[in-house]
Design a protein around this motif. Structure first.
Motif, mmCIF file in Angstrom:
data_model
loop_
_atom_site.group_PDB
_atom_site.id
_atom_site.type_symbol
_atom_site.label_atom_id
_atom_site.label_comp_id
_atom_site.label_asym_id
_atom_site.label_seq_id
_atom_site.Cartn_x
_atom_site.Cartn_y
_atom_site.Cartn_z
ATOM 1 N N LEU A 1 2.564 -6.055 6.176
ATOM 2 C CA LEU A 1 1.112 -6.833 5.613
ATOM 3 C C LEU A 1 0.916 -8.168 6.400
ATOM 4 C CD1 LEU A 1 1.715 -6.599 1.909
ATOM 5 C CD2 LEU A 1 -0.076 -5.400 3.020
ATOM 6 N N MET B 1 -4.908 1.095 -2.591
ATOM 7 C CA MET B 1 -3.803 1.308 -1.471
ATOM 8 C C MET B 1 -4.172 2.233 -0.377
ATOM 9 S SD MET B 1 -0.650 0.470 -4.040
ATOM 10 C CE MET B 1 -1.035 -1.034 -4.822
ATOM 11 N N LYS B 2 -5.010 3.335 -0.697
ATOM 12 C CA LYS B 2 -5.498 4.176 0.637
ATOM 13 C C LYS B 2 -6.350 3.374 1.411
ATOM 14 C CE LYS B 2 -5.432 8.644 -2.057
ATOM 15 N NZ LYS B 2 -6.258 9.672 -2.547
ATOM 16 N N ASP C 1 -5.452 0.608 2.170
ATOM 17 C CA ASP C 1 -4.358 -0.534 2.682
ATOM 18 C C ASP C 1 -4.654 -1.940 2.047
ATOM 19 O OD1 ASP C 1 -2.400 0.089 4.167
ATOM 20 O OD2 ASP C 1 -3.463 0.210 6.126
ATOM 21 N N LYS D 1 0.687 4.320 4.451
ATOM 22 C CA LYS D 1 0.123 3.070 4.645
ATOM 23 C C LYS D 1 0.989 2.024 4.853
ATOM 24 C CE LYS D 1 -4.014 4.540 4.424
ATOM 25 N NZ LYS D 1 -5.172 4.469 5.499
ATOM 26 N N MET D 2 0.469 0.750 4.668
ATOM 27 C CA MET D 2 1.522 -0.379 5.192
ATOM 28 C C MET D 2 2.688 -0.902 4.026
ATOM 29 S SD MET D 2 -0.837 -3.525 6.785
ATOM 30 C CE MET D 2 -2.176 -3.513 5.608
ATOM 31 N N PRO E 1 0.851 -1.131 0.037
ATOM 32 C CA PRO E 1 -0.086 -0.004 -0.124
ATOM 33 C C PRO E 1 0.868 1.293 -0.041
ATOM 34 C CG PRO E 1 -1.018 -1.526 1.425
ATOM 35 C CD PRO E 1 0.163 -2.262 1.058
#
Length: 268
Positions: free
Chosen positions: A103, A221-222, A224, A97-98, A90
Motif C-alpha cells: 500500500l 478492494m477490486k 485497490d 490486488k495489493m 485489498p
C-alpha cells in the motif's frame, strides 16, 4: 481543504528531526492543532470475528531485574490479522490486488472526511451507508476529492468492547447472527467513483452484520481501496478538515494487520 497548517506541521517536525528532537509534541503542531487517537488498545477483551480461531494473546517472556542489575521486560504476541483496529488490504477480498506492505503511503496518510449515519444506526442496527448519505454530505460540506480517506461514523464505538453489544451476537464459531451497520454496495461504488484513498468505519466490518457476500469489501478492494475497521473516537472528528495517518503493521504478503490510526485536527 487548507494545507497551510499541514505544511507548518511538516516544517516543525523537520526542525525536530534536525536536532530538536526533545521538543514536546505540543510544539510540533501548529498552535491550536491537536491529535486524536482513533485506535483501540489490543488486549484479551478485543472482539474478533466469531469464527476466528483465536483472539489477541500477549504472553510474558521476562519482567523483572536481570542478573546484570537492570530491569528488562519482553513479551510475545499472537493474533489474527483481522481484529481490533485493523487494516483490510485489498488482497483480503480481491485476488491479485495489493497486500499490506504494497500500500502506498498516499492511501494511508491523507485528508479525511467523516460521514455520520449514527441517527440511522440508532434506529436500525443493520443500517447501511447509502449514496444519499454521500450526496447529502457533499451538499453540506463540499465534494469528496480524490485521494480522501472517507470515515463512516455509525456510533457503534459506544458499544466497544462488549462483544454481544458490538457484534450483535457472541456465539462462538457462528457468524450468522451478527447485527451492526455497514456500507451498501451502491455507496461503495460511489466512493470508488470519487477515488477514495481508503474507507474506514467504527464497526467490525465495512459490510453490515447480516451480509453474506461482503459486497462492500468486494467493490472497494477490486478498486485497490483498503479499509480500516473498528476505528475509534470518530465522534471527536469534524466532518472535514482532519489529516488522517493510518499506519498498519507492514506485513509482507499480509491481507491486513493491526493498525495505529490517528487524526491531526487543524486549529479552530
Amino acid at each position: 481543504m487548507k494545507l497551510h497548517w499541514i505544511i507548518s506541521l511538516w516544517m516543525l517536525t523537520s526542525l525536530g528531526c534536525m536536532g530538536r528532537a526533545t521538543l514536546p509534541s505540543s510544539r510540533l503542531l501548529p498552535e491550536g492543532a491537536r491529535l486524536v487517537d482513533l485506535t483501540y488498545a489490543f488486549d484479551e477483551n478485543t472482539p474478533y470475528w466469531p469464527t476466528s480461531p483465536s483472539g489477541f494473546e500477549l504472553k510474558q517472556l521476562s519482567h523483572g531485574m536481570t542478573p546484570g542489575g537492570y530491569f528488562y521486560a519482553s513479551n510475545t504476541l499472537c493474533a489474527p490479522e483481522h481484529g481490533g483496529t485493523h487494516l483490510d488490504a485489498p488482497i483480503h477480498f480481491a485476488e491479485g490486488k495489493m497486500t499490506a506492505e504494497q500500500l502506498p503511503l498516499e492511501r494511508l496518510i491523507a485528508p479525511g472526511v467523516v460521514i455520520d449515519i449514527s441517527a440511522d444506526a440508532a434506529k436500525d442496527p443493520d443500517a447501511l451507508l447509502q449514496p444519499a448519505h454521500v450526496e447529502s454530505f457533499e451538499k453540506e460540506h463540499g465534494r469528496i476529492e480524490p485521494g480522501t480517506i472517507v470515515l463512516v461514523r455509525t456510533g457503534w464505538g459506544s458499544r466497544w468492547p462488549g462483544k454481544k453489544q458490538y457484534l450483535g451476537d457472541d456465539t462462538p464459531g457462528d457468524a450468522s447472527k451478527l447485527h451492526f451497520p455497514g456500507i451498501s454496495r451502491e455507496a461503495a461504488e460511489a466512493l470508488v467513483e470519487r477515488q477514495a484513498a481508503a474507507v474506514g468505519i467504527d464497526t467490525a466490518s465495512v459490510d453490515h452484520g447480516p451480509s453474506k457476500d461482503f459486497i462492500a469489501h468486494q467493490v472497494l478492494m477490486k478498486a485497490d481501496i483498503p479499509a480500516f475497521e473498528n476505528v475509534a473516537a470518530l465522534e471527536q472528528l469534524p466532518p472535514r478538515g482532519a489529516l488522517i495517518l493510518a499506519l498498519p503493521m507492514k506485513i509482507r504478503g499480509g491481507s491486513g494487520g493491526p493498525l495505529r490510526i490517528v487524526a491531526v485536527l487543524p486549529p479552530g
